[in-house]
Design a protein around this motif. Structure first.
Motif, PDB file in Angstrom:
ATOM      1  N   HIS A 190      43.764  19.706 -77.097  1.00 36.96           N
ATOM      2  CA  HIS A 190      42.795  20.747 -77.396  1.00 36.96           C
ATOM      3  C   HIS A 190      42.219  19.703 -79.387  1.00 36.96           C
ATOM      4  O   HIS A 190      43.124  19.606 -79.792  1.00 36.96           O
ATOM      5  CB  HIS A 190      41.956  21.514 -77.764  1.00 36.96           C
ATOM      6  N   THR A 191      40.713  19.678 -79.238  1.00 30.85           N
ATOM      7  CA  THR A 191      40.770  19.643 -81.435  1.00 30.85           C
ATOM      8  C   THR A 191      38.714  20.449 -81.158  1.00 30.85           C
ATOM      9  O   THR A 191      38.712  20.594 -79.772  1.00 30.85           O
ATOM     10  CB  THR A 191      40.441  18.135 -81.476  1.00 30.85           C
ATOM     11  N   CYS A 192      38.509  20.641 -82.269  1.00 33.88           N
ATOM     12  CA  CYS A 192      37.192  21.169 -82.360  1.00 33.88           C
ATOM     13  C   CYS A 192      37.705  22.684 -81.381  1.00 33.88           C
ATOM     14  O   CYS A 192      38.911  23.199 -81.086  1.00 33.88           O
ATOM     15  CB  CYS A 192      36.227  20.882 -81.649  1.00 33.88           C
ATOM     16  N   SER A 193      36.711  22.778 -80.794  1.00 35.33           N
ATOM     17  CA  SER A 193      37.127  23.729 -79.272  1.00 35.33           C
ATOM     18  C   SER A 193      35.919  22.825 -77.807  1.00 35.33           C
ATOM     19  O   SER A 193      35.801  23.272 -77.403  1.00 35.33           O
ATOM     20  CB  SER A 193      35.932  25.293 -79.525  1.00 35.33           C
ATOM     21  N   LEU A 194      37.261  21.633 -77.936  1.00 34.72           N
ATOM     22  CA  LEU A 194      36.975  20.318 -76.978  1.00 34.72           C
ATOM     23  C   LEU A 194      38.232  20.400 -76.002  1.00 34.72           C
ATOM     24  O   LEU A 194      39.596  19.644 -77.132  1.00 34.72           O
ATOM     25  CB  LEU A 194      36.751  19.100 -77.322  1.00 34.72           C
ATOM     26  N   PHE A 195      38.373  21.240 -74.810  1.00 39.04           N
ATOM     27  CA  PHE A 195      39.733  21.516 -74.114  1.00 39.04           C
ATOM     28  C   PHE A 195      39.330  20.010 -73.301  1.00 39.04           C
ATOM     29  O   PHE A 195      39.046  19.752 -72.503  1.00 39.04           O
ATOM     30  CB  PHE A 195      39.182  22.892 -73.506  1.00 39.04           C
ATOM     31  N   PRO A 196      41.046  19.821 -73.147  1.00 37.97           N
ATOM     32  CA  PRO A 196      41.382  18.782 -71.909  1.00 37.97           C
ATOM     33  C   PRO A 196      40.633  19.151 -70.573  1.00 37.97           C
ATOM     34  O   PRO A 196      40.518  19.991 -70.121  1.00 37.97           O
ATOM     35  CB  PRO A 196      43.037  18.808 -71.598  1.00 37.97           C
ATOM     36  N   ASP A 197      39.150  18.376 -70.123  1.00 38.07           N
ATOM     37  CA  ASP A 197      39.236  18.041 -68.241  1.00 38.07           C
ATOM     38  C   ASP A 197      37.544  18.872 -68.404  1.00 38.07           C
ATOM     39  O   ASP A 197      37.625  19.316 -67.585  1.00 38.07           O
ATOM     40  CB  ASP A 197      40.088  18.980 -67.647  1.00 38.07           C
ATOM     41  N   HIS A 198      37.377  20.115 -69.481  1.00 37.25           N
ATOM     42  CA  HIS A 198      36.347  20.668 -69.772  1.00 37.25           C
ATOM     43  C   HIS A 198      35.439  20.255 -69.865  1.00 37.25           C
ATOM     44  O   HIS A 198      34.771  18.866 -70.230  1.00 37.25           O
ATOM     45  CB  HIS A 198      36.598  20.829 -71.430  1.00 37.25           C
ATOM     46  N   PRO A 199      33.851  20.364 -69.059  1.00 31.59           N
ATOM     47  CA  PRO A 199      32.838  19.232 -68.391  1.00 31.59           C
ATOM     48  C   PRO A 199      31.924  19.558 -69.752  1.00 31.59           C
ATOM     49  O   PRO A 199      31.736  18.112 -69.584  1.00 31.59           O
ATOM     50  CB  PRO A 199      31.895  20.399 -67.726  1.00 31.59           C
ATOM     51  N   LEU A 200      31.994  20.016 -71.063  1.00 39.57           N
ATOM     52  CA  LEU A 200      31.725  19.732 -72.918  1.00 39.57           C
ATOM     53  C   LEU A 200      32.110  18.465 -73.408  1.00 39.57           C
ATOM     54  O   LEU A 200      31.140  18.036 -73.757  1.00 39.57           O
ATOM     55  CB  LEU A 200      32.657  20.522 -73.677  1.00 39.57           C
ATOM     56  N   LEU A 201      33.579  18.021 -72.847  1.00 39.76           N
ATOM     57  CA  LEU A 201      33.153  16.238 -73.064  1.00 39.76           C
ATOM     58  C   LEU A 201      32.785  15.124 -72.689  1.00 39.76           C
ATOM     59  O   LEU A 201      32.543  14.121 -73.033  1.00 39.76           O
ATOM     60  CB  LEU A 201      35.092  16.154 -72.310  1.00 39.76           C
ATOM     61  N   ARG A 202      31.955  15.649 -71.940  1.00 45.07           N
ATOM     62  CA  ARG A 202      31.110  14.730 -71.171  1.00 45.07           C
ATOM     63  C   ARG A 202      29.306  14.798 -71.703  1.00 45.07           C
ATOM     64  O   ARG A 202      28.370  14.243 -71.741  1.00 45.07           O
ATOM     65  CB  ARG A 202      30.774  15.021 -69.258  1.00 45.07           C
TER      66      ARG A 202
ATOM     67  N   LEU B 147      27.771  22.451 -79.087  1.00 42.61           N
ATOM     68  CA  LEU B 147      27.781  23.477 -77.210  1.00 42.61           C
ATOM     69  C   LEU B 147      28.200  24.450 -77.914  1.00 42.61           C
ATOM     70  O   LEU B 147      29.251  24.607 -78.891  1.00 42.61           O
ATOM     71  CB  LEU B 147      29.147  22.366 -76.931  1.00 42.61           C
ATOM     72  N   SER B 148      27.950  25.223 -76.690  1.00 48.41           N
ATOM     73  CA  SER B 148      28.793  26.762 -77.155  1.00 48.41           C
ATOM     74  C   SER B 148      29.820  26.620 -75.772  1.00 48.41           C
ATOM     75  O   SER B 148      30.043  25.951 -74.665  1.00 48.41           O
ATOM     76  CB  SER B 148      27.833  27.609 -76.449  1.00 48.41           C
ATOM     77  N   ILE B 149      31.069  27.567 -75.377  1.00 52.05           N
ATOM     78  CA  ILE B 149      32.154  27.632 -74.714  1.00 52.05           C
ATOM     79  C   ILE B 149      31.827  28.935 -74.195  1.00 52.05           C
ATOM     80  O   ILE B 149      31.980  30.061 -75.176  1.00 52.05           O
ATOM     81  CB  ILE B 149      33.087  26.846 -74.962  1.00 52.05           C
ATOM     82  N   SER B 150      31.879  30.020 -72.989  1.00 54.36           N
ATOM     83  CA  SER B 150      32.128  30.863 -72.667  1.00 54.36           C
ATOM     84  C   SER B 150      33.495  31.173 -72.186  1.00 54.36           C
ATOM     85  O   SER B 150      34.276  32.082 -71.856  1.00 54.36           O
ATOM     86  CB  SER B 150      31.416  31.600 -71.943  1.00 54.36           C
ATOM     87  N   ASP B 151      34.301  29.797 -71.593  1.00 58.49           N
ATOM     88  CA  ASP B 151      35.237  30.320 -70.996  1.00 58.49           C
ATOM     89  C   ASP B 151      36.566  29.459 -71.821  1.00 58.49           C
ATOM     90  O   ASP B 151      37.933  29.213 -71.137  1.00 58.49           O
ATOM     91  CB  ASP B 151      34.720  29.859 -69.740  1.00 58.49           C
ATOM     92  N   SER B 152      35.872  29.838 -72.854  1.00 59.71           N
ATOM     93  CA  SER B 152      38.313  29.130 -73.747  1.00 59.71           C
ATOM     94  C   SER B 152      39.533  29.278 -72.787  1.00 59.71           C
ATOM     95  O   SER B 152      38.998  30.301 -72.981  1.00 59.71           O
ATOM     96  CB  SER B 152      37.979  29.529 -74.846  1.00 59.71           C
ATOM     97  N   PRO B 153      40.316  28.321 -73.446  1.00 59.55           N
ATOM     98  CA  PRO B 153      40.952  28.523 -72.184  1.00 59.55           C
ATOM     99  C   PRO B 153      42.295  29.420 -73.584  1.00 59.55           C
ATOM    100  O   PRO B 153      43.175  30.046 -72.680  1.00 59.55           O
ATOM    101  CB  PRO B 153      41.730  27.213 -72.190  1.00 59.55           C
ATOM    102  N   LYS B 154      41.826  29.710 -74.620  1.00 57.75           N
ATOM    103  CA  LYS B 154      42.419  30.386 -75.877  1.00 57.75           C
ATOM    104  C   LYS B 154      41.906  31.125 -76.429  1.00 57.75           C
ATOM    105  O   LYS B 154      40.270  31.275 -76.117  1.00 57.75           O
ATOM    106  CB  LYS B 154      42.502  29.123 -76.869  1.00 57.75           C
ATOM    107  N   PRO B 155      41.790  32.543 -76.270  1.00 55.30           N
ATOM    108  CA  PRO B 155      40.904  33.633 -75.921  1.00 55.30           C
ATOM    109  C   PRO B 155      40.377  33.090 -78.432  1.00 55.30           C
ATOM    110  O   PRO B 155      41.086  32.735 -78.689  1.00 55.30           O
ATOM    111  CB  PRO B 155      42.143  35.005 -76.435  1.00 55.30           C
ATOM    112  N   PRO B 156      39.335  33.415 -78.813  1.00 59.17           N
ATOM    113  CA  PRO B 156      37.857  34.440 -77.804  1.00 59.17           C
ATOM    114  C   PRO B 156      37.432  33.210 -77.237  1.00 59.17           C
ATOM    115  O   PRO B 156      37.137  31.809 -77.214  1.00 59.17           O
ATOM    116  CB  PRO B 156      37.860  34.748 -79.086  1.00 59.17           C
ATOM    117  N   ALA B 157      37.159  33.977 -76.039  1.00 60.89           N
ATOM    118  CA  ALA B 157      36.572  32.280 -74.921  1.00 60.89           C
ATOM    119  C   ALA B 157      35.554  32.568 -75.077  1.00 60.89           C
ATOM    120  O   ALA B 157      34.350  30.752 -75.305  1.00 60.89           O
ATOM    121  CB  ALA B 157      36.369  33.887 -73.480  1.00 60.89           C
ATOM    122  N   LYS B 158      34.603  33.176 -75.933  1.00 62.09           N
ATOM    123  CA  LYS B 158      33.108  32.832 -76.311  1.00 62.09           C
ATOM    124  C   LYS B 158      33.011  31.903 -77.499  1.00 62.09           C
ATOM    125  O   LYS B 158      33.419  32.677 -78.704  1.00 62.09           O
ATOM    126  CB  LYS B 158      31.933  34.060 -76.752  1.00 62.09           C
TER     127      LYS B 158
END
Length: 265
Positions: A161-173, A180-191
């Motif tokens: 991963h880089t930034c808070s863009l994680f593998p296979d995450h919808p944000l990549l599209r 972008l916001s992410i509320s379910d980050s695989p690494k804490p904190p989630a938001k």
């Protein structure tokens, strides 16, 4: 993809990697200031701020090209956690403590754009507010499709991963939003909030700093496998090609057969 990314591998972080990173960053600073009188850079957290301090805080060698001019710098965050700016998880706090607070008083201070602390419970609101800050800087005079950073400096997680863009995450599209916001980050904190992949790829230059033996498996995957090319770091490589440069130590590139470049200097 055109020409491939540049992979640099150095024997020592302090005596080899840091001076080469300095030359690379200052080349972008000088080019940007010639183009539009200001240097717009986005940075991430992790070990990057400490390495930046090693690269940029030593005194100049006296040449004009080697002069750090923080008065021209506008610093943004490639990603940030939705926590107060003085919280242990805050990238801003890390960047401040490891780098910005150590800038000598006689040097000018950069302009730093942080997230607003007003709506930290709402990651989307925080992302929207940060995007508006980017709009006010990058699109003040006319509308632009994407902000054009002069340089974005990133790290690489062990999962690619880089930034808070994680593998296979919808944000990549995501193709349109800048932040972008992410509320379910695989690494804490989630938001968290993060620059989108199109914003990263629109930058004039993208630099990764990845050091230590813990990175060698993911670097081998990113540079040598089809699977790795689909990881977030691999997508940056694929989309950015030769405008992407990796600054690594030998521990991180051990076993990686992708051709390495000698030095920037």
């Amino acid at each position: 993809m055109g020409r491939p990314p540049n992979l640099y591998s150095f024997a020592d972080i302090d005596s080899d990697l840091a001076p080469n990173l300095r030359k690379y960053v200052l080349d972008q600073q000088n080019e940007a200031c010639k183009r539009h009188g200001v240097f717009r850079i986005a940075v991430s957290g992790g070990s990057l701020p400490k390495t930046l301090a090693k690269a940029l805080l030593p005194p100049s060698n006296g040449s004009e090209e080697d002069k750090v001019d923080f008065s021209k710098w506008q610093i943004f965050y490639a990603d940030e956690r939705c926590v107060p700016l003085n919280h242990e998880d805050s990238n801003h706090k890390l960047v401040q403590e490891e780098w910005l607070n150590k800038i000598p008083k006689e040097m000018a201070q950069p302009e730093v754009f942080t997230i607003s602390e007003e709506h930290l419970d709402d990651a989307q609101e925080t992302a929207d507010e940060y995007e508006q800050k980017l709009v006010s800087v990058f699109a003040a005079r006319d509308s632009v499709k994407l902000p054009l950073f002069d340089l974005i400096l990133l790290g690489c997680g062990p999962d690619g991963h880089t930034c808070s863009l994680f593998p296979d995450h919808p944000l990549l599209r995501e193709q349109d939003a800048w932040v972008l916001s992410i509320s379910d980050s695989p690494k804490p904190p989630a938001k968290r909030i993060t620059l989108s992949l199109p914003v990263v790829l629109a930058a004039a230059k993208v630099g990764f700093v990845a050091t230590g033996g813990g990175k060698k498996d993911v670097l081998k995957k990113i540079f040598e496998t089809e699977e790795g090319s689909k990881l977030p770091c691999g997508l940056v490589n694929e989309g950015g090609g030769e405008k992407v440069s990796w600054f690594c130590d030998q521990a991180a590139t051990e076993g990686v057969s992708f051709p390495r470049r000698g030095s920037v200097i």
